[in-house]
Write a protein that holds these residues in place. Structure first.
Motif, PDB file in Angstrom:
ATOM      1  N   ILE A 107      31.536   9.156  23.677  1.00  0.00           N
ATOM      2  CA  ILE A 107      30.813  10.399  24.006  1.00  0.00           C
ATOM      3  C   ILE A 107      31.503  11.089  25.183  1.00  0.00           C
ATOM      4  O   ILE A 107      31.738  12.292  25.174  1.00  0.00           O
ATOM      5  N   HIS A 123      23.585   9.815  25.749  1.00  0.00           N
ATOM      6  CA  HIS A 123      22.994   9.912  24.402  1.00  0.00           C
ATOM      7  C   HIS A 123      22.124  11.146  24.204  1.00  0.00           C
ATOM      8  O   HIS A 123      21.995  11.639  23.086  1.00  0.00           O
ATOM      9  N   LEU A 140      30.335  -0.938  29.405  1.00  0.00           N
ATOM     10  CA  LEU A 140      28.900  -0.880  29.103  1.00  0.00           C
ATOM     11  C   LEU A 140      28.419   0.558  28.839  1.00  0.00           C
ATOM     12  O   LEU A 140      27.227   0.808  28.724  1.00  0.00           O
ATOM     13  N   PHE A 141      29.349   1.498  28.776  1.00  0.00           N
ATOM     14  CA  PHE A 141      28.969   2.904  28.569  1.00  0.00           C
ATOM     15  C   PHE A 141      29.578   3.423  27.265  1.00  0.00           C
ATOM     16  O   PHE A 141      30.643   2.958  26.852  1.00  0.00           O
ATOM     17  N   PRO A 142      28.903   4.370  26.606  1.00  0.00           N
ATOM     18  CA  PRO A 142      29.431   4.892  25.338  1.00  0.00           C
ATOM     19  C   PRO A 142      30.631   5.813  25.592  1.00  0.00           C
ATOM     20  O   PRO A 142      30.489   7.035  25.695  1.00  0.00           O
ATOM     21  N   LYS A 161      20.762   3.563  17.488  1.00  0.00           N
ATOM     22  CA  LYS A 161      20.935   4.981  17.779  1.00  0.00           C
ATOM     23  C   LYS A 161      20.631   5.769  16.513  1.00  0.00           C
ATOM     24  O   LYS A 161      21.199   5.460  15.461  1.00  0.00           O
ATOM     25  N   LYS A 165      24.217  -1.402  25.742  1.00  0.00           N
ATOM     26  CA  LYS A 165      25.492  -2.117  25.848  1.00  0.00           C
ATOM     27  C   LYS A 165      25.375  -3.095  27.000  1.00  0.00           C
ATOM     28  O   LYS A 165      24.944  -2.711  28.090  1.00  0.00           O
ATOM     29  N   VAL A 169      27.247  19.297  28.544  1.00  0.00           N
ATOM     30  CA  VAL A 169      27.448  18.017  27.858  1.00  0.00           C
ATOM     31  C   VAL A 169      27.716  16.932  28.917  1.00  0.00           C
ATOM     32  O   VAL A 169      28.125  17.245  30.029  1.00  0.00           O
TER      33      VAL A 169
END
Ligand code: B12
Ligand code: SF4
Lengths: 524, 57
Positions: A182, A46, A177-179, B17, B6, A16
């Protein structure tokens, strides 16, 4: 101002996503500070179908699309570059990072879609390239530290760009700027009880470089370890050396950054991605880590369990942390302070317990120090995470026996990595010819085959073939000296009649000299 | 559905998404992860209580 899109390639697909790409996050922050319009597509986080890139590239009129990562992201980057050029033909395609810096000329040959690449440290090179793009001037020949093409597609390297002088002038990475959700969902790992229960872990970087010269390691051309010189054909090429510009952030910079992460994102764990915390500490004459720990505690980041001397549980507040250590350079008093400040585990690249292998490795450790390091680290309360490798060029039945005996003595169970020559490392250049021979002359096939060294790609062991190495890995894991003895009885007599499986060579791209690449003059 | 991109400005087009594929996928994913974990990778474990040696030779 330029409109730019960063794409973070997929890395270690079998696991992951666990790491916000620190380099890209810093470059995004620098670009925004310069006033550019920035978006990030984090493909690694993602894990969507590759074709999503097309949609992302068509979301706006990008002036530049930027992609980069370590060598093992090459497979993804290769496919991505094709799609990017089709979907955003007007955008300049910029590359950077380890996959490119280690072998710029080859990558430019294999990936004709890339317009320009940043070689080595990119904190100043990248904004310089963006400025050119902003001015619609695509002649990159005057920009230091890049690889670019002429109209025929032929590539050229410009001279090396000096490393920046003061790391504290860098902005914090653009984490926003990053998810993050997750990454937070994958915070836990199996290194210590505290990291196992972590729910909000983030990476931080305190320093660049490592003074040591392990032959399997590489310093990304970002740490004074790289020169650009004319090769035999009269063309500029990368030369990696033992030179280092050791640079570390001030403890104030690091602690205020972690405090910000704690206050803003409620992190419970900070993982130092530094190459080697202990070589930095030595460079500071033993002051850096001590000061860092004192300031960590002063800023209220010390975890409750360490403050109160109670076992760690779910109610613990504060920020635990981990990093990398060195068997010969760690000091018990510093380790003790690190434990108090919340350090949970330290990775020790012990690699082997064989005296001859260690002497040749460039690590500056020996079997005695390696053994002692486990006890010293455990005594501080910090968990040591030893890394073990087999298949060294000098590996013999005796060296494997030495390693197994030490593992038994120390109570360590380790499934070793296979010695792997990643591009940029000394091993890579010394054994490039043998690697090519093992891949029928197809270097790109080797690069595409590289993973995390838990499988065999090209062997660099002079005595053992893949069949034997696979068996030896299992024997080390099981610590089965009986099987090792049996294998030796069977094979050692045969080995005497065999010529070495691989042989080292000297190479233009590697110069074992200590002279560092240029460092910018201190301003102000 | 959240935006896949983003950044510090609004893009001309939004890239959505895709919704996570419900339970079936997550069981599949969990199984794949567990199976892969049980097969391989490199690993290391230090048994604290096993250590009788005190570091001096
Ligand atoms: C975090 C990390 C990882 C993470 C991945 C993180 C990620 N998302 O990319 C994980 C844990 C997955 C990982 C795995 C491995 N890693 Co690793 N990893 C690191 C580490 C510790 C930090 C990287 C980092 O963020 N550095 C700090 C930032 C600022 O540097 P940077 O990313 O290089 O960015 C700078 C430039 O390179 C450039 N740049 C980077 N990207 C881009 C993109 C663009 C567009 C541009 C213009 C510029 C640019 O600009 C930045 C500023 O100067 C480094 C060592 C180190 N301390 O650097 C090793 C390192 C990158 N890893 C390395 C290796 C060998 C591995 C493994 C193969 C180890 C193994 N045997 O298992 C595996 C690969 C597994 C796999 N199957 O892919 C080598 C790279 C060798 C190579 N030829 O690329 C390094 C250098 C370690 C070493 N000293 O040898 N790693
Ligand atoms: S001690 Fe670690 S970071 Fe330093 S050269 Fe060796 S492997 Fe690389």
């Amino acid at each position: 101002m330029a409109k730019i899109l960063f794409i973070n390639p997929v890395v270690r697909e079998e696991d992951v996503p666990r790491h916000i790409p620190y380099g890209i996050a810093l470059l995004a922050a620098i670009a925004m500070k310069k006033g550019h319009l920035v978006q990030v597509y984090d493909a690694n986080a993602h894990r969507l179908p590759l074709e999503t890139i097309v949609e992302v590239c068509q979301a706006d009129d990008w002036d530049a699309v930027c992609i980069g990562g370590l060598t093992t992201t090459y497979n993804y980057i290769k496919k991505a570059c094709k799609l990017i050029k089709q979907a955003a033909p007007k955008a300049q395609l910029i590359a950077g990072g380890g996959f490119l810096t280690s072998m710029p000329t080859e990558i430019f040959k294999w990936l004709p879609e890339i317009d320009v690449g940043c070689i080595g440290e990119s904190f100043e090179t990248f904004p310089a390239v963006l400025e050119k793009i902003d001015n619609k001037d695509f002649d990159y020949s005057t920009v230091l530290g890049v690889i670019h093409r002429d109209l025929t597609g032929k590539s050229f390297l410009t001279p090396v760009r000096p490393n920046i002088h003061d790391l504290d002038t860098l902005p914090w990475p653009a984490w926003e700027l990053f998810p993050l959700d997750i990454y937070f969902a994958n915070s836990a790992n199996l290194f210590s009880e505290e990291s196992f229960t972590s729910k909000r872990r983030m990476d931080i970087n305190g320093s660049f470089g490592c003074g040591l010269t392990c032959k399997y390691c590489w310093h990304l051309g970002t740490t004074g370890d790289m020169l650009i010189e004319e090769n035999e054909e009269g063309e500029n090429d990368v030369v990696f050396t033992y030179g280092r510009n050791i640079r570390y952030h001030s403890p104030d910079y690091i602690v205020s950054m972690v405090k910000h992460l704690y206050d803003t994102y409620d992190i419970d764990f900070a993982a130092f991605i530094d190459e080697n915390l202990m070589t930095m500490d030595v460079a500071s004459k033993g002051t850096w880590l001590k000061e860092l720990c004192a300031k960590w505690i002063e800023a209220g980041l010390q975890p409750t369990c360490r403050q109160k001397g109670i076992p760690h549980d779910e109610n613990c507040k504060g920020v635990h942390w981990n990093g990398t250590s060195h068997a010969g350079l760690h000091r018990p008093d510093t380790l003790k302070l690190m434990y108090e400040a919340g350090c949970t585990h330290l990775v020790y690249g012990l690699e082997s317990f064989d005296p001859y292998i260690l002497r040749n490795l460039g690590k500056g450790s020996n079997a005695r120090k390696n053994k002692q390091s486990i006890a010293t680290c455990l005594a501080s309360g910090i968990k040591p995470i030893p890394n073990i490798i087999i298949g060294f060029p000098e590996e013999t039945f005796e060296s494997v026996r030495n390693t197994i005996n030490a593992l038994i003595e120390l109570g360590i169970t380790a499934k070793p990595h296979f010695a792997t020559a990643y591009p940029g490392s000394e091993w890579y250049y010394a054994y490039k010819d043998s690697i090519l021979a093992q891949y029928n002359g197809d270097l790109e096939a080797y690069i595409m085959d590289l993973g995390d060294a838990s499988k065999i790609t090209a062997t660099i062991s002079q005595k053992f073939s893949p069949v034997q190495l696979l068996g030896l890995q299992q024997i080390v894991y099981l610590k089965e000296l009986r099987l090792l003895d049996l294998s030796e009885q069977h094979w050692a007599p045969v080995q005497q009649h065999l010529s070495p499986v691989v042989e080292p060579k000297t190479s233009f791209n590697l110069r074992p000299v200590k002279e560092a690449g240029p460092l910018a003059i201190k301003v102000g | 559905m959240s935006n896949l991109l983003k950044g510090n400005f609004t893009t001309k087009k939004e890239v959505k998404k895709p919704e996570e594929n419900t339970e079936k996928d997550s069981t599949q994913q969990a199984f794949k992860k567990a199976a892969l974990n049980s097969i391989g990778g490199s690993m290391v474990y230090v048994e604290r209580t096993d250590l009788t040696w005190d570091g001096e030779e």
